[in-house]
Enzyme design. Sequence first.
Site: not given
Length: 483
Positions: A170, A206, A208-211
């Site tokens: 990412k 942004t 919590g975008t990975g979760c």
Amino acid sequence: MLSIAGTDPTGGAGIQADLKSIAANGGYGMAVVTALVAQNTRGVRSVHVPPVAFLVEQLDAVSDDVEIDAVKIGMLGTVDVIRAVASWLDRVRPPVVVLDPVMVATSGDRLLEADAEEALRDLMSRADLVTPNLPELAILAGEPVAEAWDDALAQAGRVAGRHGVRVLAKGGHLAGERMPDALVEQAGGDLAVTEFPGERIATTNTHGTGCSLSSAVATRVALTGEWERAAAESKRWLAESIRHGASLGVGSGHGPVSHFAGLWTRGGTTTAPTVAEVEEDWWEHVGGIRAEIDDLAFVRGLGDGSLERDVFLGYLAQDALYLRDYARVLAEAARLAPTGDEQAFWAGAAQGAIAGELQLHESWLGPANRHDTRADAVTTAYLDHLLAAGARGDYRVLIAALLPCFWIYQDVGDRLHPLSHAEHPYRSWLDTYADPAFAASTRHAIDIVTRAAATADEKVRTAMRDAFRRSAVHERDFFDRGR
């Protein structure tokens, strides 16, 4: 869909974000808590890790009862937790495992104990996909953080080859306007890279975008079995959710994304009514109009037989003209109908309207009088409303406009028919509209229209209700004769 992760009491990351992402992407979310995190949009304050034995009880409780289609793993925190999850994966062997190696939060807070990093690398061999951000990818590779996209892809390739796992690299931490992602995997000894381009969105939402992204990919892979498609669709969904995040107004730091923004925009949040609820609502909606019809001098005189004959004949002459074009609109409904049953019903109703005109009206008026009559303003307005509904080509709005001519006529006839007797001057009219066959036809029409309304979206259902009410007003005006 099972999320194994820590919590976020503000709802933007962790298990709370996972459950929202799973639901937004078409899955049923379940959750096993690894850690209780005191955090908000500005940072992590403390972490409490419940006993590992209780974690195992949670995992076993789910897998003993529910068939799990995919697992997303987020924050694990300690060596003991990682090993417990690894042991459970070995026992249960879920068909899809996506690991988001939560090590560093968006705020920069460290979320994994240093001595747990090696255990997490070992866990990667049990995953189908890992989704690290660039600082986490560097930790997994044991290298400095990549500063260029090509370096990030090379680093993801080394992690993929070393651990036999797909890597979703990412580019969110890179400088510049481009924000690419890429699915990196070993394929027959060669490195396969599938890039998903993207543009940076100017926002601080942004958190919590990975979760959210990892949960979305896990859900879509479980639904489709296609990793590239799942990654591409999840990236588009997340970008849409990020763009709408600021509108939530949550927190003063890195706010959350709006997981359901697309669904709210495209589908709304209004609960669809049942068929029975539509029927009750619409009938009550015209309750005042029905009461006005009952109070009309024409209807009262028709019931008790005191209505002047000339007034009744004038009404029948207008009704004959109305039925001619009404039959044409019924035929248009038959043409537009989506099912054979509905086509047959509206076509039969059109034939019945013509038969009613020729039989009942000619018996009273005679052919000459009927053809000499011209439509008055009330008849013209009603027909214009119906013909316009037919011309627009929306079947559902059209049949809603047609319904009052069934429903209100049958309702009036039902209540007037008990006044009929052998000497009643208008007995033939009263008997026609209280006929069991007409009642059955009305019931069929109500069922077709209310079922169409219950399955329509809110905009169409509102248009149908409006067309129904406008026709009810025209029905009232049509009965208002001899003032």
